[in-house]
Design a protein around this motif. Sequence first.
Motif, short mmCIF file in Angstrom:
data_model
loop_
_atom_site.label_atom_id
_atom_site.label_comp_id
_atom_site.label_asym_id
_atom_site.label_seq_id
_atom_site.Cartn_x
_atom_site.Cartn_y
_atom_site.Cartn_z
N ALA A 105 -11.44 -10.75 1.64
CA ALA A 105 -10.70 -10.22 0.49
C ALA A 105 -9.62 -9.23 0.91
O ALA A 105 -8.50 -9.26 0.37
CB ALA A 105 -11.68 -9.56 -0.48
N PHE A 106 -9.92 -8.37 1.87
CA PHE A 106 -8.93 -7.35 2.22
C PHE A 106 -7.79 -7.88 3.08
O PHE A 106 -6.87 -7.15 3.42
CB PHE A 106 -9.58 -6.10 2.83
N ALA A 107 -7.84 -9.19 3.44
CA ALA A 107 -6.71 -9.77 4.16
C ALA A 107 -5.45 -9.78 3.31
O ALA A 107 -4.34 -9.94 3.83
CB ALA A 107 -7.04 -11.18 4.60
N ALA A 108 -5.58 -9.60 2.00
CA ALA A 108 -4.39 -9.49 1.14
C ALA A 108 -3.59 -8.24 1.48
O ALA A 108 -2.38 -8.17 1.22
CB ALA A 108 -4.80 -9.46 -0.33
N THR A 109 -4.26 -7.25 2.09
CA THR A 109 -3.58 -6.05 2.56
C THR A 109 -3.41 -6.18 4.07
O THR A 109 -4.17 -5.62 4.87
CB THR A 109 -4.38 -4.78 2.22
N SER A 110 -2.44 -6.97 4.45
CA SER A 110 -2.25 -7.26 5.88
C SER A 110 -0.78 -7.48 6.18
O SER A 110 0.02 -7.78 5.28
CB SER A 110 -3.04 -8.52 6.27
N VAL A 156 -6.39 -4.24 6.51
CA VAL A 156 -7.14 -3.01 6.31
C VAL A 156 -7.76 -2.98 4.91
O VAL A 156 -7.12 -3.34 3.92
CB VAL A 156 -6.23 -1.77 6.48
N GLU A 157 -9.02 -2.54 4.85
CA GLU A 157 -9.68 -2.28 3.58
C GLU A 157 -9.92 -0.77 3.47
O GLU A 157 -10.56 -0.17 4.34
CB GLU A 157 -11.02 -3.01 3.50
N ASP A 175 -12.95 -1.08 6.43
CA ASP A 175 -13.01 -2.18 7.38
C ASP A 175 -11.60 -2.48 7.86
O ASP A 175 -10.62 -2.15 7.17
CB ASP A 175 -13.64 -3.43 6.76
N ILE A 176 -11.51 -3.12 9.02
CA ILE A 176 -10.19 -3.33 9.62
C ILE A 176 -10.25 -4.48 10.61
O ILE A 176 -11.28 -4.74 11.22
CB ILE A 176 -9.69 -2.03 10.32
N LEU A 205 -11.52 3.13 14.43
CA LEU A 205 -10.95 3.37 13.10
C LEU A 205 -11.92 3.11 11.96
O LEU A 205 -11.81 3.75 10.90
CB LEU A 205 -9.72 2.47 12.91
N ARG A 206 -12.87 2.21 12.15
CA ARG A 206 -13.75 1.81 11.04
C ARG A 206 -14.58 3.00 10.56
O ARG A 206 -15.17 3.73 11.35
CB ARG A 206 -14.64 0.66 11.50
N ASN A 207 -14.56 3.21 9.26
CA ASN A 207 -15.28 4.31 8.58
C ASN A 207 -14.68 5.68 8.85
O ASN A 207 -15.31 6.71 8.56
CB ASN A 207 -16.77 4.32 8.96
N GLY A 208 -13.47 5.70 9.40
CA GLY A 208 -12.81 6.98 9.66
C GLY A 208 -11.61 7.21 8.76
O GLY A 208 -11.22 6.35 7.96
#
Length: 329
Positions: free
Chosen positions: A220-225, A247-248, A256-257, A278-281
Amino acid sequence: MTPFDYARATDRPEALRLGAVADTAYLGGGTNIVDLMRERIATPTRLVDVTGLPAEIVETEGGGLLIGAAVRNTALAEHKLVRGRYPVLARAILAGASAQIRNMATVGGNLLQRTRCSYFYDADGSRCNKRAPGTGCDAREGFNRIHAVLGASDACVATHPSDMCVALAALDAIVHLDGAGGPRTLPFDALHRLPGDRPDQDTSLAPGELITAVELPPLAFAATSTYRKVRDRASYAFALVSVAAAVEMADDRIADIRIAFGGIAHKPWRATKAEAVLRNGAATRQAFLDAAAAEFADARPLRDNGFKPALATRTLAAVLASLTMGDAA
Protein backbone atom coordinates in the motif's frame (compact mmCIF):
# COMPACT_ATOMS: atom_id res chain seq x y z
CA MET A 1 28.07 -10.93 -36.34
CA THR A 2 28.07 -14.73 -36.01
CA PRO A 3 25.44 -16.43 -38.24
CA PHE A 4 22.39 -17.63 -36.33
CA ASP A 5 19.00 -19.26 -36.82
CA TYR A 6 15.78 -17.42 -35.99
CA ALA A 7 12.49 -18.87 -34.74
CA ARG A 8 9.35 -17.16 -33.49
CA ALA A 9 7.45 -18.84 -30.66
CA THR A 10 3.66 -18.68 -30.73
CA ASP A 11 3.16 -19.85 -27.15
CA ARG A 12 5.11 -20.69 -24.01
CA PRO A 13 5.52 -24.44 -24.63
CA GLU A 14 6.96 -23.74 -28.07
CA ALA A 15 9.30 -21.10 -26.64
CA LEU A 16 10.59 -23.55 -24.03
CA ARG A 17 11.03 -26.30 -26.60
CA LEU A 18 12.99 -24.03 -28.94
CA GLY A 19 14.95 -22.51 -26.07
CA ALA A 20 16.11 -25.88 -24.76
CA VAL A 21 18.66 -26.18 -27.57
CA ALA A 22 22.24 -25.27 -26.53
CA ASP A 23 23.54 -21.80 -27.44
CA THR A 24 20.02 -20.38 -27.81
CA ALA A 25 18.97 -16.93 -26.58
CA TYR A 26 15.49 -15.50 -26.18
CA LEU A 27 14.75 -12.34 -28.15
CA GLY A 28 12.44 -9.63 -26.83
CA GLY A 29 12.85 -6.10 -28.13
CA GLY A 30 16.48 -6.81 -29.03
CA THR A 31 17.73 -3.52 -27.62
CA ASN A 32 20.63 -5.22 -25.82
CA ILE A 33 21.14 -8.72 -27.24
CA VAL A 34 21.43 -7.45 -30.82
CA ASP A 35 24.12 -4.94 -29.79
CA LEU A 36 26.01 -7.72 -28.01
CA MET A 37 25.82 -9.91 -31.10
CA ARG A 38 27.06 -7.12 -33.36
CA GLU A 39 30.08 -6.67 -31.10
CA ARG A 40 30.62 -10.45 -30.92
CA ILE A 41 30.15 -10.40 -27.15
CA ALA A 42 27.17 -12.73 -27.43
CA THR A 43 27.29 -15.50 -30.04
CA PRO A 44 24.07 -17.53 -29.84
CA THR A 45 23.46 -19.91 -32.71
CA ARG A 46 19.70 -19.47 -32.42
CA LEU A 47 17.38 -16.61 -31.40
CA VAL A 48 13.89 -17.47 -30.21
CA ASP A 49 11.54 -14.50 -30.61
CA VAL A 50 9.16 -14.39 -27.62
CA THR A 51 7.45 -11.09 -28.36
CA GLY A 52 4.34 -12.99 -29.42
CA LEU A 53 3.78 -14.32 -25.90
CA PRO A 54 1.06 -12.66 -23.75
CA ALA A 55 1.83 -9.03 -22.96
CA GLU A 56 -0.71 -8.32 -20.26
CA ILE A 57 -0.80 -6.43 -16.99
CA VAL A 58 -3.43 -7.93 -14.69
CA GLU A 59 -4.43 -7.23 -11.11
CA THR A 60 -3.89 -10.08 -8.66
CA GLU A 61 -6.44 -11.09 -6.06
CA GLY A 62 -4.50 -9.41 -3.28
CA GLY A 63 -4.26 -6.10 -5.12
CA GLY A 64 -0.83 -6.49 -6.67
CA LEU A 65 0.02 -6.63 -10.37
CA LEU A 66 1.20 -9.44 -12.62
CA ILE A 67 3.20 -8.05 -15.55
CA GLY A 68 3.85 -10.25 -18.56
CA ALA A 69 7.50 -10.47 -19.61
CA ALA A 70 6.60 -9.34 -23.15
CA VAL A 71 5.05 -6.06 -21.96
CA ARG A 72 6.87 -3.11 -23.51
CA ASN A 73 8.53 -0.64 -21.16
CA THR A 74 6.43 2.27 -22.43
CA ALA A 75 3.18 0.39 -21.85
CA LEU A 76 4.24 -0.45 -18.30
CA ALA A 77 5.24 3.12 -17.45
CA GLU A 78 1.95 4.47 -18.83
CA HIS A 79 -0.33 1.94 -17.14
CA LYS A 80 -2.84 3.61 -14.84
CA LEU A 81 -2.40 1.18 -11.94
CA VAL A 82 1.40 1.35 -12.15
CA ARG A 83 1.38 5.14 -12.09
CA GLY A 84 -1.08 5.25 -9.20
CA ARG A 85 0.13 2.40 -6.99
CA TYR A 86 3.82 2.15 -7.90
CA PRO A 87 4.99 5.55 -9.15
CA VAL A 88 8.61 4.62 -8.41
CA LEU A 89 8.44 2.04 -11.20
CA ALA A 90 6.94 4.39 -13.77
CA ARG A 91 9.54 7.05 -12.97
CA ALA A 92 12.41 4.60 -13.14
CA ILE A 93 11.34 3.40 -16.59
CA LEU A 94 10.98 6.95 -17.89
CA ALA A 95 14.48 7.77 -16.59
CA GLY A 96 15.99 5.07 -18.78
CA ALA A 97 17.02 5.29 -22.43
CA SER A 98 15.05 7.05 -25.16
CA ALA A 99 11.36 6.86 -26.00
CA GLN A 100 12.21 4.79 -29.07
CA ILE A 101 14.08 2.21 -27.01
CA ARG A 102 11.33 2.12 -24.35
CA ASN A 103 8.81 1.44 -27.11
CA MET A 104 10.81 -1.63 -28.18
CA ALA A 105 12.26 -2.97 -24.93
CA THR A 106 10.38 -5.63 -22.97
CA VAL A 107 10.15 -6.25 -19.25
CA GLY A 108 11.89 -9.63 -19.52
CA GLY A 109 14.65 -8.21 -21.66
CA ASN A 110 15.20 -5.32 -19.27
CA LEU A 111 15.82 -7.77 -16.43
CA LEU A 112 18.43 -9.60 -18.50
CA GLN A 113 20.37 -6.70 -19.99
CA ARG A 114 24.09 -6.87 -19.41
CA THR A 115 26.58 -4.32 -18.10
CA ARG A 116 27.60 -1.31 -20.16
CA CYS A 117 31.22 -1.49 -18.94
CA SER A 118 33.42 -0.32 -21.83
CA TYR A 119 35.97 -3.07 -21.14
CA PHE A 120 33.22 -5.68 -21.43
CA TYR A 121 32.36 -4.34 -24.89
CA ASP A 122 35.97 -4.11 -26.05
CA ALA A 123 36.33 -7.68 -27.28
CA ASP A 124 39.54 -7.04 -29.21
CA GLY A 125 41.53 -4.91 -26.81
CA SER A 126 40.57 -5.46 -23.15
CA ARG A 127 40.63 -8.22 -20.58
CA CYS A 128 37.23 -8.96 -19.06
CA ASN A 129 36.32 -11.86 -16.80
CA LYS A 130 32.64 -11.32 -17.50
CA ARG A 131 33.19 -11.76 -21.23
CA ALA A 132 36.03 -14.30 -21.04
CA PRO A 133 36.39 -15.88 -17.58
CA GLY A 134 39.93 -16.08 -16.26
CA THR A 135 41.42 -13.37 -18.47
CA GLY A 136 41.45 -10.56 -15.92
CA CYS A 137 39.63 -7.26 -15.32
CA ASP A 138 41.13 -4.18 -16.96
CA ALA A 139 38.51 -1.96 -15.34
CA ARG A 140 40.12 -2.32 -11.91
CA GLU A 141 43.18 -0.33 -12.97
CA GLY A 142 41.57 1.43 -15.93
CA PHE A 143 39.02 4.24 -16.15
CA ASN A 144 36.51 3.12 -13.54
CA ARG A 145 34.37 6.17 -12.81
CA ILE A 146 31.08 4.34 -13.47
CA HIS A 147 31.99 1.14 -11.68
CA ALA A 148 30.92 -0.56 -8.46
CA VAL A 149 31.69 0.45 -4.90
CA LEU A 150 29.66 -2.31 -3.18
CA GLY A 151 29.55 -6.06 -3.76
CA ALA A 152 32.39 -6.13 -6.28
CA SER A 153 35.18 -8.71 -6.40
CA ASP A 154 38.71 -9.01 -7.70
CA ALA A 155 37.20 -10.58 -10.81
CA CYS A 156 34.70 -7.85 -11.72
CA VAL A 157 33.73 -4.30 -10.75
CA ALA A 158 30.99 -3.74 -13.35
CA THR A 159 27.59 -2.25 -12.48
CA HIS A 160 24.10 -3.30 -13.51
CA PRO A 161 22.67 -0.74 -15.97
CA SER A 162 18.90 -1.03 -15.48
CA ASP A 163 16.72 1.69 -13.94
CA MET A 164 13.59 -0.46 -13.93
CA CYS A 165 15.34 -3.17 -11.94
CA VAL A 166 16.25 -0.77 -9.14
CA ALA A 167 12.57 0.05 -8.64
CA LEU A 168 11.61 -3.65 -8.79
CA ALA A 169 14.23 -4.44 -6.14
CA ALA A 170 12.77 -1.78 -3.84
CA LEU A 171 9.24 -3.12 -4.40
CA ASP A 172 10.13 -6.73 -3.44
CA ALA A 173 9.01 -7.93 -6.87
CA ILE A 174 8.71 -11.64 -7.63
CA VAL A 175 10.04 -13.10 -10.89
CA HIS A 176 8.02 -15.89 -12.54
CA LEU A 177 10.05 -18.43 -14.54
CA ASP A 178 9.44 -21.53 -16.58
CA GLY A 179 11.85 -24.12 -17.94
CA ALA A 180 12.78 -27.78 -18.04
CA GLY A 181 12.20 -28.07 -14.30
CA GLY A 182 8.73 -26.53 -14.52
CA PRO A 183 7.38 -23.17 -13.36
CA ARG A 184 8.98 -21.50 -10.35
CA THR A 185 9.31 -18.08 -8.75
CA LEU A 186 12.28 -16.13 -7.43
CA PRO A 187 12.42 -13.13 -5.10
CA PHE A 188 13.72 -10.29 -7.23
CA ASP A 189 16.84 -9.88 -5.10
CA ALA A 190 17.77 -13.50 -5.89
CA LEU A 191 17.56 -13.06 -9.68
CA HIS A 192 20.84 -11.19 -10.20
CA ARG A 193 24.16 -12.43 -8.82
CA LEU A 194 27.12 -10.63 -7.34
CA PRO A 195 30.28 -11.34 -9.38
CA GLY A 196 32.38 -13.41 -7.00
CA ASP A 197 34.78 -15.46 -9.13
CA ARG A 198 32.15 -16.09 -11.87
CA PRO A 199 31.10 -12.66 -13.14
CA ASP A 200 30.07 -14.23 -16.46
CA GLN A 201 27.03 -15.65 -14.66
CA ASP A 202 24.74 -12.64 -14.34
CA THR A 203 21.61 -14.35 -13.04
CA SER A 204 20.29 -17.42 -11.25
CA LEU A 205 18.41 -18.65 -14.32
CA ALA A 206 18.97 -22.22 -15.47
CA PRO A 207 19.89 -22.85 -19.14
CA GLY A 208 16.83 -22.42 -21.35
CA GLU A 209 14.77 -20.92 -18.53
CA LEU A 210 12.34 -18.20 -19.58
CA ILE A 211 11.13 -15.20 -17.61
CA THR A 212 7.34 -15.26 -18.01
CA ALA A 213 6.18 -12.46 -15.71
CA VAL A 214 7.08 -10.09 -12.90
CA GLU A 215 4.72 -9.79 -9.94
CA LEU A 216 4.41 -6.65 -7.83
CA PRO A 217 3.11 -7.48 -4.33
CA PRO A 218 0.30 -5.44 -2.82
CA LEU A 219 2.34 -2.80 -0.99
CA ALA A 220 0.00 0.00 0.00
CA PHE A 221 2.70 2.51 0.87
CA ALA A 222 4.34 2.06 -2.54
CA ALA A 223 1.99 4.86 -3.63
CA THR A 224 4.37 7.11 -1.68
CA SER A 225 7.46 6.32 -3.69
CA THR A 226 9.84 7.88 -6.18
CA TYR A 227 12.98 7.34 -8.21
CA ARG A 228 15.88 9.72 -8.67
CA LYS A 229 18.76 9.23 -11.10
CA VAL A 230 22.04 11.14 -11.11
CA ARG A 231 23.99 10.98 -14.39
CA ASP A 232 26.55 12.90 -16.38
CA ARG A 233 23.99 14.34 -18.78
CA ALA A 234 20.23 14.68 -18.68
CA SER A 235 19.39 12.29 -21.50
CA TYR A 236 20.38 8.78 -22.57
CA ALA A 237 23.03 8.25 -19.89
CA PHE A 238 23.35 5.43 -17.37
CA ALA A 239 23.20 6.22 -13.67
CA LEU A 240 26.24 7.18 -11.69
CA VAL A 241 23.92 6.72 -8.70
CA SER A 242 20.18 6.21 -8.49
CA VAL A 243 17.75 5.74 -5.62
CA ALA A 244 14.34 4.05 -5.52
CA ALA A 245 12.42 4.49 -2.28
CA ALA A 246 8.96 3.97 -0.80
CA VAL A 247 8.02 5.20 2.68
CA GLU A 248 5.13 4.62 5.09
CA MET A 249 4.78 7.32 7.74
CA ALA A 250 3.01 7.09 11.10
CA ASP A 251 2.78 10.61 12.48
CA ASP A 252 6.37 11.87 12.25
CA ARG A 253 8.00 8.44 12.31
CA ILE A 254 8.92 6.03 9.53
CA ALA A 255 6.72 2.97 10.05
CA ASP A 256 8.13 1.08 7.08
CA ILE A 257 10.50 1.76 4.20
CA ARG A 258 12.01 0.23 1.05
CA ILE A 259 15.24 1.50 -0.53
CA ALA A 260 17.32 0.31 -3.47
CA PHE A 261 20.33 1.85 -5.20
CA GLY A 262 21.45 1.69 -8.81
CA GLY A 263 24.84 2.45 -10.32
CA ILE A 264 26.82 1.21 -7.33
CA ALA A 265 26.95 -2.59 -7.67
CA HIS A 266 26.89 -5.58 -9.99
CA LYS A 267 23.14 -5.92 -9.29
CA PRO A 268 20.35 -3.59 -8.14
CA TRP A 269 21.36 -3.00 -4.53
CA ARG A 270 18.66 -3.44 -1.89
CA ALA A 271 19.68 -1.20 1.00
CA THR A 272 18.62 -3.37 3.93
CA LYS A 273 21.10 -1.80 6.37
CA ALA A 274 19.79 1.68 5.64
CA GLU A 275 16.20 0.45 5.97
CA ALA A 276 16.96 -1.07 9.38
CA VAL A 277 18.40 2.24 10.64
CA LEU A 278 15.35 4.20 9.49
CA ARG A 279 12.48 1.84 10.30
CA ASN A 280 10.48 3.00 13.36
CA GLY A 281 12.65 6.10 13.67
CA ALA A 282 12.17 9.81 13.14
CA ALA A 283 12.30 11.21 9.64
CA THR A 284 15.20 13.64 10.04
CA ARG A 285 18.08 14.59 7.79
CA GLN A 286 20.54 13.22 10.34
CA ALA A 287 18.71 9.88 10.32
CA PHE A 288 18.95 9.79 6.53
CA LEU A 289 22.68 10.45 6.68
CA ASP A 290 23.16 7.81 9.37
CA ALA A 291 21.28 5.29 7.25
CA ALA A 292 23.48 5.96 4.24
CA ALA A 293 26.60 5.69 6.41
CA ALA A 294 25.49 2.25 7.56
CA GLU A 295 24.84 1.10 3.99
CA PHE A 296 28.17 2.33 2.64
CA ALA A 297 30.34 1.30 5.57
CA ASP A 298 31.73 -1.56 3.47
CA ALA A 299 32.16 0.46 0.27
CA ARG A 300 35.41 -0.12 -1.62
CA PRO A 301 35.80 2.70 -4.13
CA LEU A 302 38.28 2.51 -6.97
CA ARG A 303 40.61 5.24 -8.19
CA ASP A 304 38.01 7.18 -10.18
CA ASN A 305 34.71 6.54 -8.36
CA GLY A 306 35.46 7.59 -4.80
CA PHE A 307 32.73 10.22 -5.11
CA LYS A 308 29.96 7.63 -5.31
CA PRO A 309 29.26 6.98 -1.59
CA ALA A 310 28.96 10.72 -0.90
CA LEU A 311 26.81 11.25 -4.01
CA ALA A 312 24.58 8.33 -3.05
CA THR A 313 24.27 9.71 0.49
CA ARG A 314 23.13 13.13 -0.74
CA THR A 315 20.75 11.58 -3.25
CA LEU A 316 19.18 9.31 -0.64
CA ALA A 317 18.75 12.22 1.78
CA ALA A 318 17.06 14.32 -0.91
CA VAL A 319 14.73 11.50 -1.96
CA LEU A 320 13.69 10.69 1.61
CA ALA A 321 13.17 14.35 2.42
CA SER A 322 10.85 14.67 -0.56
CA LEU A 323 8.84 11.63 0.53
CA THR A 324 8.62 12.38 4.26
CA MET A 325 8.79 16.16 4.48
CA GLY A 326 7.47 17.31 1.13
CA ASP A 327 10.89 18.81 0.51
CA ALA A 328 11.60 19.11 -3.21
CA ALA A 329 15.31 19.71 -2.68
